[in-house]
Write a protein that holds these residues in place. Structure first.
Motif, PDB file in Angstrom:
ATOM      1  N   LEU A   7       0.633  -1.336   0.223  1.00  0.00           N
ATOM      2  CA  LEU A   7      -0.028  -0.238   0.163  1.00  0.00           C
ATOM      3  C   LEU A   7       0.903   1.251   0.325  1.00  0.00           C
ATOM      4  CD1 LEU A   7      -2.414  -1.042   2.648  1.00  0.00           C
ATOM      5  CD2 LEU A   7      -2.933  -0.992  -0.160  1.00  0.00           C
ATOM      6  N   LYS A  10      -0.614   5.204  -0.934  1.00  0.00           N
ATOM      7  CA  LYS A  10      -1.310   5.156  -0.697  1.00  0.00           C
ATOM      8  C   LYS A  10      -2.531   5.716   0.259  1.00  0.00           C
ATOM      9  CE  LYS A  10      -2.364   2.423  -4.368  1.00  0.00           C
ATOM     10  NZ  LYS A  10      -3.231   2.095  -5.501  1.00  0.00           N
ATOM     11  N   THR A  11      -3.078   6.237   0.400  1.00  0.00           N
ATOM     12  CA  THR A  11      -3.971   6.786   1.541  1.00  0.00           C
ATOM     13  C   THR A  11      -5.482   5.623   2.190  1.00  0.00           C
ATOM     14  OG1 THR A  11      -5.550   8.085  -0.008  1.00  0.00           O
ATOM     15  CG2 THR A  11      -3.030   9.235   1.290  1.00  0.00           C
ATOM     16  N   ALA A  12      -5.561   5.392   3.528  1.00  0.00           N
ATOM     17  CA  ALA A  12      -6.787   4.827   4.025  1.00  0.00           C
ATOM     18  C   ALA A  12      -6.984   5.468   5.349  1.00  0.00           C
ATOM     19  CB  ALA A  12      -6.116   3.900   4.192  1.00  0.00           C
ATOM     20  N   ALA A  34       0.848   2.695   3.767  1.00  0.00           N
ATOM     21  CA  ALA A  34      -0.150   3.453   4.217  1.00  0.00           C
ATOM     22  C   ALA A  34      -0.111   4.665   4.727  1.00  0.00           C
ATOM     23  CB  ALA A  34      -1.699   2.707   4.288  1.00  0.00           C
TER      24      ALA A  34
END
Length: 261
Positions: A7, A10-12, A34
């Motif tokens: 990830l 990526k952002t979560a 992430a």
């Protein structure tokens, strides 16, 4: 746990991430690279998780939010978009079980707030972040097998999780053109402090302590064929779901719950 940064970049967003399942999901995502935005109702717990997440070398923003409160939920989502600009994974994990008796004896306020937190909360978080979800993003709704059958008590929770399942299906259909996958994650019984409801003052709150307490038998109400899971098992499944290729399964349920043969 895999060292692969699946990830990275990526952002979560993970709701209900202060402890239990949400905490494990947040940590699995952080170890996969992430950046995270997490919320729950207890700031002290969030601060502890934030420290663990940032130790993995990723960013983390936190907010104490009651997801039954539209203004607070919308403010959290606006802050997330200001910080991250776009979101690649959304995990609607926060939930409540505030009225578990029979309908004839139930407290109407607690019954409805259970539905508000478990249905309206995920709806609002998704609604307010929807424009900022990237193409090919993943939405993971933490649901329950209790949403697939009726019991003889705890109706608010059964009803709310059944509604969550339908929300997942509706979103999967609506977001198909944007190639956003929307799926349910059904953990089954998990070793969290919530299982100590019969002993509210019980200090055995870590997953290991809860697993030890119920090593011989699950609490009443759980099927005899079920197995108590560690929250990290749910975190591992959530990471698997978050890293499926674009155009993968959508409108489906991924379950750790057991079923009789």
């Amino acid at each position: 746990m895999s060292e692969e940064k699946s990830l990275a970049g990526k952002t979560a967003v993970v709701t209900g991430a202060g402890r239990g399942v949400g905490r494990s999901i947040a940590l699995y995502f952080a170890r996969a690279g992430a950046d995270l935005a997490i919320c729950s109702r207890t700031l002290a717990e969030l601060e502890a998780v934030k420290a663990e997440v940032e130790a993995e070398g990723v960013r983390c923003i936190i907010a104490a939010v009651d997801l039954a409160n539209q203004e607070a939920t919308q403010r959290f989502c606006a802050d997330v978009m200001t910080e991250f600009k776009s979101i690649d994974v959304l995990v609607n994990n926060a939930g409540a079980e505030l009225e578990n008796g029979k309908i004839e004896e139930s407290d109407p306020q607690n019954w409805w707030k259970t539905v508000e937190i478990n249905v309206r909360g995920p709806y609002m978080v998704t609604r307010f972040l929807l424009e900022g979800l990237s193409e090919g993003a993943k939405i993971i709704n933490v649901s329950s097998g209790m949403g697939k059958r009726a019991g003889n008590s705890n109706s608010a929770y059964h009803v709310s999780k059944a509604a969550m399942n339908m929300l997942t299906d509706a979103l999967a259909n609506e977001l198909w053109p944007r190639r956003i996958d929307v799926n349910n994650l059904i953990p089954g019984p998990v070793a969290t402090s919530m299982l100590n409801k019969d002993k509210p003052g019980d200090r055995r709150t870590t997953p290991e302590e809860v697993l030890e307490r119920f090593a011989d038998a699950l609490p009443p109400g759980f099927p005899e064929w079920e197995r108590l899971k560690h929250p990290d098992e749910v975190g591992e499944l959530a990471l698997y779901m978050a890293t499926r290729p674009v155009g993968g399964p959508t409108g489906q349920s991924f379950s750790l719950a057991r079923r009789p043969l």
